[in-house]
Design a protein around this motif. Sequence first.
Motif, PDB file in Angstrom:
ATOM      1  N   LEU A 212       0.846  -1.206   0.000  1.00 31.56           N
ATOM      2  CA  LEU A 212       0.000   0.000   0.000  1.00 31.56           C
ATOM      3  C   LEU A 212       0.881   1.255   0.000  1.00 31.56           C
ATOM      4  O   LEU A 212       0.594   2.227  -0.701  1.00 31.56           O
ATOM      5  N   VAL A 213       1.955   1.218   0.791  1.00 30.33           N
ATOM      6  CA  VAL A 213       2.877   2.364   0.819  1.00 30.33           C
ATOM      7  C   VAL A 213       3.426   2.597  -0.589  1.00 30.33           C
ATOM      8  O   VAL A 213       3.493   3.734  -1.070  1.00 30.33           O
ATOM      9  N   ASP A 214       3.761   1.504  -1.292  1.00 34.14           N
ATOM     10  CA  ASP A 214       4.354   1.623  -2.628  1.00 34.14           C
ATOM     11  C   ASP A 214       3.412   2.232  -3.659  1.00 34.14           C
ATOM     12  O   ASP A 214       3.847   2.665  -4.713  1.00 34.14           O
ATOM     13  N   LEU A 215       2.100   2.236  -3.349  1.00 35.63           N
ATOM     14  CA  LEU A 215       1.146   2.805  -4.308  1.00 35.63           C
ATOM     15  C   LEU A 215       1.301   4.326  -4.427  1.00 35.63           C
ATOM     16  O   LEU A 215       0.856   4.923  -5.401  1.00 35.63           O
ATOM     17  N   GLY A 216       1.897   4.934  -3.412  1.00 38.04           N
ATOM     18  CA  GLY A 216       2.077   6.397  -3.439  1.00 38.04           C
ATOM     19  C   GLY A 216       0.751   7.147  -3.469  1.00 38.04           C
ATOM     20  O   GLY A 216       0.573   8.085  -4.244  1.00 38.04           O
ATOM     21  N   LEU A 217      -0.176   6.725  -2.625  1.00 38.89           N
ATOM     22  CA  LEU A 217      -1.507   7.337  -2.595  1.00 38.89           C
ATOM     23  C   LEU A 217      -1.452   8.761  -2.048  1.00 38.89           C
ATOM     24  O   LEU A 217      -0.506   9.133  -1.345  1.00 38.89           O
ATOM     25  N   SER A 218      -2.506   9.515  -2.337  1.00 41.15           N
ATOM     26  CA  SER A 218      -2.593  10.865  -1.757  1.00 41.15           C
ATOM     27  C   SER A 218      -3.017  10.778  -0.295  1.00 41.15           C
ATOM     28  O   SER A 218      -2.663  11.640   0.517  1.00 41.15           O
ATOM     29  N   ALA A 219      -3.844   9.789   0.036  1.00 40.90           N
ATOM     30  CA  ALA A 219      -4.320   9.641   1.419  1.00 40.90           C
ATOM     31  C   ALA A 219      -3.137   9.312   2.335  1.00 40.90           C
ATOM     32  O   ALA A 219      -2.217   8.592   1.929  1.00 40.90           O
ATOM     33  N   ARG A 220      -3.219   9.817   3.571  1.00 41.26           N
ATOM     34  CA  ARG A 220      -2.197   9.447   4.552  1.00 41.26           C
ATOM     35  C   ARG A 220      -2.464   8.008   5.003  1.00 41.26           C
ATOM     36  O   ARG A 220      -3.600   7.668   5.337  1.00 41.26           O
ATOM     37  N   LEU A 221      -1.416   7.197   5.014  1.00 37.94           N
ATOM     38  CA  LEU A 221      -1.559   5.831   5.519  1.00 37.94           C
ATOM     39  C   LEU A 221      -1.124   5.811   6.977  1.00 37.94           C
ATOM     40  O   LEU A 221      -0.069   6.339   7.325  1.00 37.94           O
ATOM     41  N   ILE A 222      -1.934   5.184   7.807  1.00 37.31           N
ATOM     42  CA  ILE A 222      -1.627   5.117   9.240  1.00 37.31           C
ATOM     43  C   ILE A 222      -1.806   3.669   9.667  1.00 37.31           C
ATOM     44  O   ILE A 222      -2.645   2.946   9.107  1.00 37.31           O
ATOM     45  N   THR A 223      -0.995   3.224  10.620  1.00 33.00           N
ATOM     46  CA  THR A 223      -1.131   1.848  11.125  1.00 33.00           C
ATOM     47  C   THR A 223      -1.549   1.871  12.582  1.00 33.00           C
ATOM     48  O   THR A 223      -1.331   2.855  13.293  1.00 33.00           O
ATOM     49  N   TRP A 224      -2.109   0.751  13.024  1.00 32.28           N
ATOM     50  CA  TRP A 224      -2.498   0.620  14.439  1.00 32.28           C
ATOM     51  C   TRP A 224      -1.356  -0.059  15.192  1.00 32.28           C
ATOM     52  O   TRP A 224      -0.794  -1.055  14.732  1.00 32.28           O
ATOM     53  N   ASN A 225      -1.051   0.480  16.369  1.00 32.42           N
ATOM     54  CA  ASN A 225       0.051  -0.060  17.191  1.00 32.42           C
ATOM     55  C   ASN A 225      -0.334  -0.074  18.659  1.00 32.42           C
ATOM     56  O   ASN A 225      -0.998   0.858  19.125  1.00 32.42           O
ATOM     57  N   ARG A 226       0.118  -1.121  19.359  1.00 31.05           N
ATOM     58  CA  ARG A 226       0.030  -1.022  20.816  1.00 31.05           C
ATOM     59  C   ARG A 226       1.080   0.005  21.248  1.00 31.05           C
ATOM     60  O   ARG A 226       1.955   0.362  20.461  1.00 31.05           O
ATOM     61  N   ALA A 227       1.007   0.429  22.486  1.00 34.44           N
ATOM     62  CA  ALA A 227       1.976   1.414  22.964  1.00 34.44           C
ATOM     63  C   ALA A 227       3.302   0.705  23.281  1.00 34.44           C
ATOM     64  O   ALA A 227       3.771   0.693  24.420  1.00 34.44           O
ATOM     65  N   LEU A 228       3.860   0.107  22.272  1.00 36.88           N
ATOM     66  CA  LEU A 228       5.103  -0.640  22.421  1.00 36.88           C
ATOM     67  C   LEU A 228       6.076  -0.195  21.342  1.00 36.88           C
ATOM     68  O   LEU A 228       5.685  -0.090  20.171  1.00 36.88           O
TER      69      LEU A 228
END
Length: 380
Positions: free
Chosen positions: A63-79
């Motif tokens: 998905l990152v490689d697609l170079g989209l205009s939308a901001r990509l965000i991931t979900w993370n535990r506080a780790l």
Amino acid sequence: MGEQNKVFIGDTTLRDGEQTAGVVFNAREKIAIARHLDEMGVHELECGIPAMGEEERESIRALVDLGLSARLITWNRALVTDIEASIACGIEAVDISLSVSDIMIEHKINKSRDWVQEQLKRALGFAKGKGLYVCVGGEDASRADGDFLVELMRTARDHGADRFRFCDTLGILDPFAMHEKVARLNAAVPELEIEVHAHNDLGLATANALAGVRGGARYISTTVNGLGERAGNAALEEVVMALKVACGIDVGIDTRRFRAVSRLVGRASNREVPAWKAVVGEKVFSHESGLHADGVLKDPRNYELFPPEEVGLTRHIVAGKHSGTNGIVESYRQIGIPISRDEAQELMAQVRSTAQRIKGPLAAKDLLKLHQARTVSLAA
Ligand SMILES: CC(=O)SCCNC(=O)CCNC(=O)[C@H](O)C(C)(C)COP(=O)(O)OP(=O)(O)OC[C@H]1O[C@@H](n2cnc3c(N)ncnc32)[C@H](O)[C@@H]1OP(=O)(O)O
Ligand SMILES: O=C(O)CCC(=O)C(=O)O
């Protein structure tokens, strides 16, 4: 992003949507959904959980490689390890999630409020040190102590967080309570933007998302078709159209593609979209009842909030048990048989009894049959 008074959509179909028990998107489906949402102008896509493992990370990298205009965000535990996994995917924005209600702090993560504060500082400090955009996710914020939430948001603000996600994780709030809670946080920590993340356990997710915006939230979490944990999340198509029609807020998304993206996600999630689903259901612009069909034929604005084309749908006038004269004339016109109002009135009883017998609307062949029978009886 970040303009004054604008409302932003953070779509989480690819994260919370895929968390729906039993739902799996393959990499091809994830790409198709992301492309579609991006082309429509959705501002941000929460696109997965790198800590889940290499296969998930590969799909996020794609998905990152697609170079989209939308901001990509991931979900993370506080780790820190979760955040490192996100960075390894080429991600530049992370949601750092912490359970914030006492019930979850004590009975899920088995920690204390102090631990939550300290862990937030550690994880947030690490992420900001790496130059990431950070949303702090307050899991179960709707059941959390209000003063503690304010303290936590101040910590987040002081350590560089970019926004705070207020999660009604169990979908327990009503819109009035949502408004009150978000407004209070917004007044106490105005420097930190708020996102509202609403679940639909009581069927209130869309209403709560709007109430959050009225309370000062600038971001709304959505999913296509309202897919998501248990009864789902606030539906993208409902939120966007409700903002536009009920609140006069245009978020700048191309709504004409709602039907297409809804069907795409419906297929990929193996969750068929009900015909009556608000905004995108196949039959939400079908009119049968006499007075409704008549009103729509005279001017669609009589019974339609917005034109069906605005969400990629089409209007249908249906002949059935509740039809009136004008609707029947129109149904015959649609199959190429012009009839008069008098003829329609004469056919009405048979239209009703046919509908009663077949327990549904009349198809073209049923209308044709009734018309032929009438022509034969008149000729006899
Ligand atoms: C409300 C939400 O939707 S939050 C998003 C939830 N999404 C998911 O769970 C989907 C993906 N999850 C996964 O793949 C896995 O659960 C993983 C990779 C995140 C973690 O897997 P595992 O390490 O095997 O642990 P498990 O799934 O049992 O998770 C529970 C652990 O996470 C801890 N945890 C839960 N939330 C948090 C948090 N926000 N920050 C830090 N730790 C947390 C729990 O305390 C528990 O730790 P413990 O085993 O020491 O008691
Ligand atoms: O913590 C977050 O950022 C999101 C968690 C979530 O999906 C929820 O609480 O419903």
